[in-house]
Motif scaffolding. Structure first.
Motif, PDB file in Angstrom:
ATOM      1  N   GLN A  95     117.822  -3.863  17.764  1.00 23.90           N
ATOM      2  CA  GLN A  95     119.171  -3.483  18.134  1.00 23.90           C
ATOM      3  C   GLN A  95     119.706  -4.327  19.288  1.00 23.90           C
ATOM      4  O   GLN A  95     120.926  -4.478  19.437  1.00 23.90           O
ATOM      5  N   TYR A  96     118.824  -4.862  20.090  1.00 21.16           N
ATOM      6  CA  TYR A  96     119.248  -5.814  21.119  1.00 21.16           C
ATOM      7  C   TYR A  96     120.004  -6.968  20.469  1.00 21.16           C
ATOM      8  O   TYR A  96     121.069  -7.388  20.940  1.00 21.16           O
ATOM      9  N   LYS A  97     119.479  -7.464  19.360  1.00 16.90           N
ATOM     10  CA  LYS A  97     120.135  -8.565  18.655  1.00 16.90           C
ATOM     11  C   LYS A  97     121.408  -8.091  17.957  1.00 16.90           C
ATOM     12  O   LYS A  97     122.443  -8.760  18.001  1.00 16.90           O
ATOM     13  N   ALA A  98     121.337  -6.925  17.319  1.00 15.62           N
ATOM     14  CA  ALA A  98     122.494  -6.425  16.568  1.00 15.62           C
ATOM     15  C   ALA A  98     123.665  -6.115  17.489  1.00 15.62           C
ATOM     16  O   ALA A  98     124.826  -6.443  17.180  1.00 15.62           O
ATOM     17  N   ILE A  99     123.386  -5.502  18.627  1.00 23.15           N
ATOM     18  CA  ILE A  99     124.464  -5.163  19.560  1.00 23.15           C
ATOM     19  C   ILE A  99     125.010  -6.429  20.216  1.00 23.15           C
ATOM     20  O   ILE A  99     126.196  -6.518  20.514  1.00 23.15           O
ATOM     21  N   GLY A 100     124.147  -7.417  20.415  1.00 25.45           N
ATOM     22  CA  GLY A 100     124.625  -8.699  20.920  1.00 25.45           C
ATOM     23  C   GLY A 100     125.626  -9.331  19.970  1.00 25.45           C
ATOM     24  O   GLY A 100     126.653  -9.884  20.392  1.00 25.45           O
ATOM     25  N   ARG A 101     125.349  -9.227  18.660  1.00 22.09           N
ATOM     26  CA  ARG A 101     126.298  -9.740  17.669  1.00 22.09           C
ATOM     27  C   ARG A 101     127.599  -8.945  17.689  1.00 22.09           C
ATOM     28  O   ARG A 101     128.689  -9.508  17.552  1.00 22.09           O
ATOM     29  N   LEU A 102     127.481  -7.629  17.871  1.00 17.26           N
ATOM     30  CA  LEU A 102     128.670  -6.787  17.962  1.00 17.26           C
ATOM     31  C   LEU A 102     129.554  -7.214  19.130  1.00 17.26           C
ATOM     32  O   LEU A 102     130.778  -7.316  18.998  1.00 17.26           O
ATOM     33  N   LEU A 103     128.932  -7.513  20.271  1.00 14.35           N
ATOM     34  CA  LEU A 103     129.691  -7.950  21.446  1.00 14.35           C
ATOM     35  C   LEU A 103     130.399  -9.268  21.192  1.00 14.35           C
ATOM     36  O   LEU A 103     131.440  -9.552  21.804  1.00 14.35           O
ATOM     37  N   GLY A 104     129.862 -10.059  20.289  1.00 16.68           N
ATOM     38  CA  GLY A 104     130.491 -11.338  19.989  1.00 16.68           C
ATOM     39  C   GLY A 104     131.878 -11.191  19.388  1.00 16.68           C
ATOM     40  O   GLY A 104     132.696 -12.120  19.458  1.00 16.68           O
ATOM     41  N   ASP A 105     132.175 -10.000  18.835  1.00 20.41           N
ATOM     42  CA  ASP A 105     133.491  -9.744  18.233  1.00 20.41           C
ATOM     43  C   ASP A 105     134.436  -9.009  19.177  1.00 20.41           C
ATOM     44  O   ASP A 105     135.536  -8.632  18.765  1.00 20.41           O
ATOM     45  N   LEU A 106     134.005  -8.792  20.411  1.00 24.00           N
ATOM     46  CA  LEU A 106     134.810  -7.992  21.332  1.00 24.00           C
ATOM     47  C   LEU A 106     136.222  -8.536  21.505  1.00 24.00           C
ATOM     48  O   LEU A 106     137.197  -7.772  21.579  1.00 24.00           O
ATOM     49  N   GLY A 107     136.354  -9.851  21.543  1.00 19.83           N
ATOM     50  CA  GLY A 107     137.669 -10.450  21.775  1.00 19.83           C
ATOM     51  C   GLY A 107     138.682 -10.148  20.689  1.00 19.83           C
ATOM     52  O   GLY A 107     139.896 -10.296  20.899  1.00 19.83           O
ATOM     53  N   GLN A 108     138.213  -9.708  19.520  1.00 19.61           N
ATOM     54  CA  GLN A 108     139.116  -9.415  18.410  1.00 19.61           C
ATOM     55  C   GLN A 108     139.541  -7.951  18.354  1.00 19.61           C
ATOM     56  O   GLN A 108     140.252  -7.549  17.436  1.00 19.61           O
ATOM     57  N   HIS A 109     139.091  -7.151  19.334  1.00 15.35           N
ATOM     58  CA  HIS A 109     139.348  -5.708  19.267  1.00 15.35           C
ATOM     59  C   HIS A 109     139.987  -5.208  20.565  1.00 15.35           C
ATOM     60  O   HIS A 109     139.796  -5.784  21.636  1.00 15.35           O
ATOM     61  N   ASP A 110     140.692  -4.100  20.429  1.00 17.50           N
ATOM     62  CA  ASP A 110     141.204  -3.378  21.591  1.00 17.50           C
ATOM     63  C   ASP A 110     140.001  -2.767  22.317  1.00 17.50           C
ATOM     64  O   ASP A 110     139.209  -2.038  21.701  1.00 17.50           O
ATOM     65  N   PRO A 111     139.833  -3.049  23.612  1.00 18.71           N
ATOM     66  CA  PRO A 111     138.664  -2.514  24.328  1.00 18.71           C
ATOM     67  C   PRO A 111     138.542  -0.992  24.249  1.00 18.71           C
ATOM     68  O   PRO A 111     137.436  -0.462  24.171  1.00 18.71           O
ATOM     69  N   ALA A 112     139.662  -0.296  24.256  1.00 21.84           N
ATOM     70  CA  ALA A 112     139.629   1.172  24.195  1.00 21.84           C
ATOM     71  C   ALA A 112     139.060   1.657  22.861  1.00 21.84           C
ATOM     72  O   ALA A 112     138.417   2.708  22.796  1.00 21.84           O
ATOM     73  N   GLU A 113     139.295   0.895  21.804  1.00 21.88           N
ATOM     74  CA  GLU A 113     138.757   1.251  20.486  1.00 21.88           C
ATOM     75  C   GLU A 113     137.309   0.778  20.355  1.00 21.88           C
ATOM     76  O   GLU A 113     136.472   1.449  19.738  1.00 21.88           O
ATOM     77  N   PHE A 114     137.017  -0.364  20.939  1.00 23.51           N
ATOM     78  CA  PHE A 114     135.697  -0.964  20.825  1.00 23.51           C
ATOM     79  C   PHE A 114     134.655  -0.213  21.661  1.00 23.51           C
ATOM     80  O   PHE A 114     133.500  -0.043  21.237  1.00 23.51           O
ATOM     81  N   ALA A 115     135.041   0.265  22.828  1.00 20.22           N
ATOM     82  CA  ALA A 115     134.102   0.835  23.803  1.00 20.22           C
ATOM     83  C   ALA A 115     133.268   1.975  23.229  1.00 20.22           C
ATOM     84  O   ALA A 115     132.030   1.961  23.366  1.00 20.22           O
ATOM     85  N   PRO A 116     133.870   2.985  22.596  1.00 23.88           N
ATOM     86  CA  PRO A 116     133.026   4.075  22.091  1.00 23.88           C
ATOM     87  C   PRO A 116     132.076   3.637  20.983  1.00 23.88           C
ATOM     88  O   PRO A 116     130.948   4.147  20.892  1.00 23.88           O
ATOM     89  N   ARG A 117     132.476   2.685  20.146  1.00 23.06           N
ATOM     90  CA  ARG A 117     131.574   2.187  19.100  1.00 23.06           C
ATOM     91  C   ARG A 117     130.387   1.475  19.722  1.00 23.06           C
ATOM     92  O   ARG A 117     129.229   1.673  19.321  1.00 23.06           O
ATOM     93  N   TYR A 118     130.672   0.639  20.707  1.00 18.06           N
ATOM     94  CA  TYR A 118     129.598  -0.080  21.396  1.00 18.06           C
ATOM     95  C   TYR A 118     128.629   0.902  22.054  1.00 18.06           C
ATOM     96  O   TYR A 118     127.401   0.800  21.891  1.00 18.06           O
ATOM     97  N   PHE A 119     129.181   1.879  22.784  1.00 17.92           N
ATOM     98  CA  PHE A 119     128.315   2.770  23.553  1.00 17.92           C
ATOM     99  C   PHE A 119     127.487   3.663  22.642  1.00 17.92           C
ATOM    100  O   PHE A 119     126.324   3.950  22.951  1.00 17.92           O
ATOM    101  N   SER A 120     128.045   4.091  21.525  1.00 14.53           N
ATOM    102  CA  SER A 120     127.268   4.900  20.586  1.00 14.53           C
ATOM    103  C   SER A 120     126.061   4.117  20.079  1.00 14.53           C
ATOM    104  O   SER A 120     124.948   4.660  19.977  1.00 14.53           O
ATOM    105  N   GLN A 121     126.266   2.854  19.766  1.00 14.27           N
ATOM    106  CA  GLN A 121     125.146   2.037  19.297  1.00 14.27           C
ATOM    107  C   GLN A 121     124.121   1.810  20.409  1.00 14.27           C
ATOM    108  O   GLN A 121     122.913   1.825  20.168  1.00 14.27           O
TER     109      GLN A 121
END
Length: 319
Positions: A204-230
């Motif tokens: 999951q260290y690798k998977a979440i790192g890949r998820l963070l790579g898409d952060l610039g394409q998302h609204d942080p308010a929408e992205f934050a709860p998805r990131y934190f749940s993972q």
């Protein structure tokens, strides 16, 4: 590293674990770990769901009966059904206790137990595997990211360290949300938990790192709860001696230009002794911190892994 001056995180807790005489027989289940060691570093919010729904002390016992996937909570003599009241109270408290960063539940309780609570069948015997207490079930369903644990499991030093790592990560995330989940704030938070995540859950260290790579394409308010749940799901996996050793070796890489060959050899020897089960984690980690004090690195200084919880809890002395 963890700052002991930060405000204490709040934890929900079954009231009997703090010595409240709220059990069916008028007794309690005082936990020395909770009431003494942990109470110095967290603020407890005690709850007894059975008292809260109007059951007195003393009272008849409650038993879970029926389908383990959807049990009912019945009075053992009267057969009064308390299921709806317990479940609704769990849902309500999940909303009201929005400021907590974790919850310690009373094990085996038909209202508070997290797992293996007996569910009795028509033949009078409990079903294999058991179920979850109804209050705990409703509470956890409404707060899936919240770190939760049973009091008995906290006697295991690995589970105890894992739980409190998650509690303090959760508290730190709540502070981030309070100031606004910007892209920079999310990126900095993840960078701080990089090595902790690597220790707990390398895939999951690798998977979440890949998820963070898409952060610039998302609204942080929408992205934050998805990131934190993972992240919280990933941190539920306990680190092992092997994964801790891997992280320690990674951290050593930041010192390769600074240490002498004998110093590198000593550090490597202690990491191998830890991997082999000869010494606890605190031994190589203490030497590593010593070297980083003499050879500071700004990035490493920010790593939660070096001290994810208050040092005087001594949680890494036993793992």
């Amino acid at each position: 590293m963890h700052d002991d001056s930060v405000h204490k995180p709040k934890l929900g807790i079954s009231a009997c674990l703090l010595g409240a005489e709220v059990r069916y027989n008028g007794g309690h289940k005082l936990s020395a770990l909770c009431s003494q060691a942990l109470a110095e570093h967290v603020e407890f919010v005690p709850v007894c769901p059975e008292m809260a729904i109007g059951l007195g002390v003393p009272r008849e016992t409650i038993r879970l009966v029926g389908d383990p996937a959807a049990p009912r909570a019945l009075g053992s003599r009267s057969q009064l059904d308390h299921s709806t009241d317990l479940y609704n109270f769990g849902t309500r408290m999940a909303a009201e206790l929005d400021g907590i960063c974790g919850y310690i539940f009373m094990q085996k309780s038909p209202s508070c137990g997290l797992e293996r609570v007996k569910v009795y069948q028509a033949n009078g015997y409990p079903a294999e595997g058991g179920s979850r207490g109804l209050y705990a079930s409703a509470f956890c369903a409404a707060r899936p990211d919240l770190p939760v644990e049973e009091d008995g499991r906290l006697n295991d030093p690995v589970l105890r360290e894992n739980f409190l790592t998650r509690v303090f990560a959760y508290a730190e995330w709540q502070d981030l949300l309070a100031t606004g989940p910007t892209r920079r704030a999310i990126t900095d938070f993840h960078a701080r938990y990089k090595y902790q995540l690597m220790a707990n859950n390398p895939p999951q260290y690798k998977a979440i790192g890949r998820l963070l790579g898409d952060l610039g394409q998302h609204d942080p308010a929408e992205f934050a709860p998805r990131y934190f749940s993972q992240l919280m799901a990933a941190l539920r996996r306990c680190a092992t001696r092997g994964t801790h050793s891997n992280v320690l070796q990674h951290l050593c890489g930041y010192l390769k230009q600074s240490l002498s060959p004998p110093e590198k050899q000593e550090l490597g020897h202690l990491i191998e002794q830890y991997r082999s089960g000869i010494v606890p984690l605190v031994v190589p980690l203490t030497l590593l911190k010593h070297h980083f004090r003499h050879h500071p690195d700004d990035y490493i200084a920010r790593q939660a892994y070096l001290q994810p919880h208050p040092e005087n809890l001594s949680l890494r002395n036993a793992i």
